[in-house]
Enzyme design. Structure first.
Site, PDB file in Angstrom:
ATOM      1  CG  HIS A   1      -2.003  -1.071   1.040  1.00  8.81           C
ATOM      2  ND1 HIS A   1      -3.258  -0.995   0.919  1.00  8.81           N
ATOM      3  CD2 HIS A   1      -1.954  -2.367   1.168  1.00  8.81           C
ATOM      4  CE1 HIS A   1      -4.033  -2.049   0.931  1.00  8.81           C
ATOM      5  NE2 HIS A   1      -2.882  -2.909   1.083  1.00  8.81           N
TER       6      HIS A   1
ATOM      7  CG  ASP B   1      -5.005   1.943   2.227  1.00  8.09           C
ATOM      8  OD1 ASP B   1      -5.872   1.245   2.352  1.00  8.09           O
ATOM      9  OD2 ASP B   1      -3.944   1.782   1.404  1.00  8.09           O
TER      10      ASP B   1
END
Length: 521
Positions: free
Chosen positions: A32, A134
């Site tokens: 990520h 995110d």
């Protein structure tokens, strides 16, 4: 830590009011953080003021690439957010790959929730024009909504997998066939996609403890302005539009973001920092000694663990394939005795294969390896970052999914775009319980699939043509990826369109934030 008006790229979050100011906050996991930093670099290259919010450990991994981007004239910074201490979590566990055990997932999740107050203060004090967060940090949605700052959600995976997951949420797996091996159509997708129960993400299954967090994510998604996805239209034909239709929100497809790493140091140190430079050089020197397209690169990501017996099968399969290989040997789910036996066997295998194979323990410069002309195939777990990087490099995949969305990504790569072939794993592992799985794919199957994909199989005729077709489509995908990120390409234009989208939400002129004036109209 320096003020943003100085030459340092590590910053307290100061503002440049005449350009768009965007704060990026990734979920602390390599799969990520790495693409999120790349996305921040893309926006900085187009004239935005991009600040990436990271904890101290992760700053050490990315300060080099951010410093180089800033030295090139881009307004990109790192904001250091202290990682909260919480009971049961050892020092230094600031990323999923730093957790010594899955049993620490709970304390890690609680620590991430404790970041909210600090993050709220950052946004309140510096008032960016937008945040890119995110999806696995749902509390950023509330902070953004309270302060009137638009939140764009980075998905971490592709629109195909997101579409599959959404369909499964509506059509619960309880109604699927009881047999783990009985294929069932995933309804409502542009293509006819079949999955077995054993290939479904663990979080989807009845009784999963993940339903609470999934509900939090869905609630946060309601106030999300749009999706930011590391993809491009040719990689997921029809699925960008499909996901926009089913969610009612725009998709800004800005990938493959790995191609922003044009400097050799950025590619070879990506995700690990300057400390990894020596190991990267050793690996790339070995690749330099191999013929073009001859090496299969084998890596299953930073979170994957195999039982010792399965690791040995992989090693025997690679040895028997007669194909040169670069194998990133990760952690094993094994007892100390099993690990010692495996290590002894590995030493013997390395001696037998000699210079034909290279075993790397722990980490390798994946982006640089995939971009090396010697690498002609990639055995992968099908994490989305790996899928996108393989597409960018034009390298065909030998797919071996393990958990989460990885079987969905395999269905895309093998069944929809045809840039890979499955190694034959019919089921995955439960993360943290890998030792219970035993051997999923045997050495003979591994050897045969490696040799086939790399053009070393004895069989001819249609089989040889099929393998060549996969390699050709992978090369074509790489060409389309490079066109997508080039000026005027779909991903290049998506960055500009997102800047246009941010501006009016804050009453600003997005054109002021465009270095070249082309926002994708």
């Amino acid at each position: 830590m320096a003020d943003s008006s100085s030459s340092s790229s590590i910053d307290k979050g100061g503002a440049f009011p005449h350009v768009l100011r965007i704060y990026f906050i990734p979920f602390p996991s390599p799969g990520h953080i790495i693409p999120m930093v790349d996305i921040a670099k893309l926006f900085a290259e187009r004239g935005a003021d991009a600040t990436v919010v990271l904890t101290p450990l992760n700053v050490t991994r990315f300060s080099g690439t951010v410093t180089r981007a800033a030295a090139a004239g881009n307004r990109i910074y790192l904001y250091v957010l202290p990682f909260p201490s919480t009971a049961g979590l050892p020092d230094g566990c600031e990323s999923t790959d730093a957790l010594p055990s899955r049993s620490l997932s709970g304390p890690f999740a609680r620590a991430l929730d404790l970041l909210r107050d600090s993050f709220d203060s950052v946004i309140r004090d510096h008032r960016p024009d937008a945040i890119v967060s995110d999806v696995f940090l749902p509390w950023t949605s509330a902070a953004a909504a309270e302060l009137g700052v638009p939140r764009y959600a980075f998905t971490g995976t592709g629109c195909f997998a997101l579409s599959v997951e959404r369909s499964l949420q509506v059509n619960r797996p309880q109604g699927w066939a009881s047999s783990d091996s009985d294929p069932r159509l995933v309804p409502g997708l542009p293509d006819r996609v079949y999955l077995t129960r054993s290939r479904l993400a663990e979080a989807t299954l009845p009784g999963s403890t993940a339903h609470e967090i999934l509900d939090r994510l869905r609630e946060a998604d309601r106030s999300t302005a749009a999706w930011v996805v590391n993809t491009f239209p040719e990689l997921e034909p029809g699925y960008l539009e499909h996901y926009e239709r089913v969610t009612g929100k725009r998709v800004f497809a800005v990938g493959p973001v790995s191609l922003c790493n044009r400097a050799a140091a950025d590619a070879s140190e990506r995700g690990r920092g300057a400390a990894a430079a020596g190991e990267a050089a050793r690996i790339l020197t070995w690749l330099d000694s191999k013929q073009a397209g001859s090496v299969i690169y084998v890596c299953f990501g930073s979170l994957s663990r195999f039982p010792a017996a399965q690791m040995k099968e992989i090693g025997m399969g690679l040895e028997e394939s007669r194909v040169p290989f670069l194998w990133v040997f990760g952690e094993t789910a094994a007892t100390a005795e099993e690990t010692a036996e495996l290590d002894e066997w590995m030493e013997g295998m390395e001696g037998r294969v000699g210079e034909r194979g290279m075993v790397v323990r722990g980490w390798a410069p994946q982006l640089a390896a995939l971009g090396h002309e010697a690498v002609g195939g990639f055995m992968t777990h099908c994490g989305w970052g790996a899928v996108a990087e393989a597409a960018a490099a034009g390298v065909p995949a030998l797919t071996w999914p393990l958990f989460a969305d990885q079987f969905y990504n395999e269905a895309l790569v093998v069944g929809v775009v045809g840039t890979g072939v499955a190694v034959g794993a019919a089921e995955g592992f439960v993360w943290g319980e890998e030792e219970k799985a035993g051997v999923v794919v045997g050495k003979a199957r591994i050897a045969a699939r490696v040799a086939w994909l790399m053009g070393r199989a004895a069989s001819g005729g249609s089989g040889r043509e099929e393998a060549e077709g996969i390699r050709r489509r992978a090369r074509e995908m790489g060409e389309m990826a490079r066109r997508a990120v080039a000026p005027g390409g779909s991903s290049y234009l998506a960055v500009g369109r997102m800047m246009e989208d941010i501006g009016p939400r804050n009453g600003q002129s997005a054109a002021a934030g465009s270095r070249d004036g082309d926002l994708g109209n």
